[in-house]
Design a protein around this motif. Sequence first.
Motif, short mmCIF file in Angstrom:
data_model
loop_
_atom_site.label_atom_id
_atom_site.label_comp_id
_atom_site.label_asym_id
_atom_site.label_seq_id
_atom_site.Cartn_x
_atom_site.Cartn_y
_atom_site.Cartn_z
N UNK A 31 0.80 -1.22 0.00
CA UNK A 31 0.00 0.00 0.00
C UNK A 31 0.83 1.26 0.00
N UNK A 32 1.98 1.22 0.64
CA UNK A 32 2.84 2.41 0.71
C UNK A 32 3.39 2.80 -0.66
N UNK A 33 3.42 1.85 -1.60
CA UNK A 33 3.91 2.17 -2.95
C UNK A 33 3.00 3.18 -3.64
N UNK A 34 1.72 3.14 -3.29
CA UNK A 34 0.77 4.09 -3.87
C UNK A 34 0.59 5.31 -2.97
N UNK A 35 0.49 5.08 -1.67
CA UNK A 35 0.11 6.16 -0.75
C UNK A 35 1.26 6.97 -0.20
N UNK A 36 2.43 6.37 -0.09
CA UNK A 36 3.54 7.06 0.57
C UNK A 36 4.78 7.17 -0.29
N UNK A 37 4.61 7.14 -1.58
CA UNK A 37 5.79 7.16 -2.46
C UNK A 37 6.58 8.46 -2.35
N UNK A 38 5.95 9.51 -1.85
CA UNK A 38 6.64 10.80 -1.70
C UNK A 38 7.28 10.95 -0.31
N UNK A 39 7.14 9.95 0.54
CA UNK A 39 7.70 10.01 1.90
C UNK A 39 9.01 9.22 1.97
N UNK A 40 9.78 9.45 3.01
CA UNK A 40 11.01 8.69 3.24
C UNK A 40 10.67 7.24 3.49
N UNK A 41 11.60 6.35 3.16
CA UNK A 41 11.34 4.90 3.29
C UNK A 41 11.05 4.50 4.73
N UNK A 42 11.70 5.16 5.69
CA UNK A 42 11.50 4.76 7.08
C UNK A 42 10.12 5.16 7.61
N UNK A 90 -6.32 -6.83 -5.07
CA UNK A 90 -5.61 -5.65 -4.58
C UNK A 90 -4.82 -5.00 -5.72
N UNK A 91 -4.09 -5.81 -6.46
CA UNK A 91 -3.27 -5.28 -7.55
C UNK A 91 -4.13 -4.62 -8.63
N UNK A 92 -5.23 -5.27 -8.97
CA UNK A 92 -6.05 -4.76 -10.06
C UNK A 92 -6.93 -3.57 -9.64
N UNK A 93 -7.57 -3.67 -8.48
CA UNK A 93 -8.53 -2.64 -8.07
C UNK A 93 -7.82 -1.46 -7.39
N UNK A 94 -6.99 -1.75 -6.41
CA UNK A 94 -6.38 -0.68 -5.62
C UNK A 94 -5.16 -0.07 -6.32
N UNK A 95 -4.30 -0.94 -6.86
CA UNK A 95 -3.07 -0.45 -7.49
C UNK A 95 -3.23 -0.19 -8.99
#
Length: 120
Positions: A31-42, A90-95
Motif C-alpha cells: 500500500x505504501x507504494x501508492x500512498x507514501x511514495x513521496x515520503x522517506x522509506x523509514x 488488490x493489484x487490479x482494483x487498488x493499485x
Amino acid sequence: MINYLQNMPVIIRTSFMLILSNMFMTFAWYGHLKNLSDKKWYIAAILSWGIALFEYLLQVPANRIGYTELTLSQLKILQEVITLSVFIPFAMVYMKQPFKLDYVWAALCLVGAVYFMFRS
C-alpha cells in the motif's frame, strides 16, 4: 459473534482469519507504494509495521487454530492460496494493475499444490 466463530469448522475459521490477516499484510507490504511514495522509506516502514501488527494479531491465532486439524504443509499452502486470492484484486482494483494471464497460470499451479498437500 465469538460463539459463532467457535462453532465453525476449523478450516473455515482458519481461512477466514487468514484472509483478514492477509488483507492487512498486503496493504502493509504494498500500500505504501501508492500512498507514501513521496515520503522517506523509514516513514513507510513504520506505518507498515503498524499495519502488520493487526496482521499478526489475526495470523498467529489462525495458524494455532488451524494446526489443531491441519498439517504445517497444509497451513502453508492454504496461506499461499489466500495470498494470491487477496493480492490479485488488490493489484487490479487498488493499485490499478492490468489483469495478466499469469494470474491464471499461478492459480492453476496452486490448485495442483493444494491437491498434493490435501490428498490422503
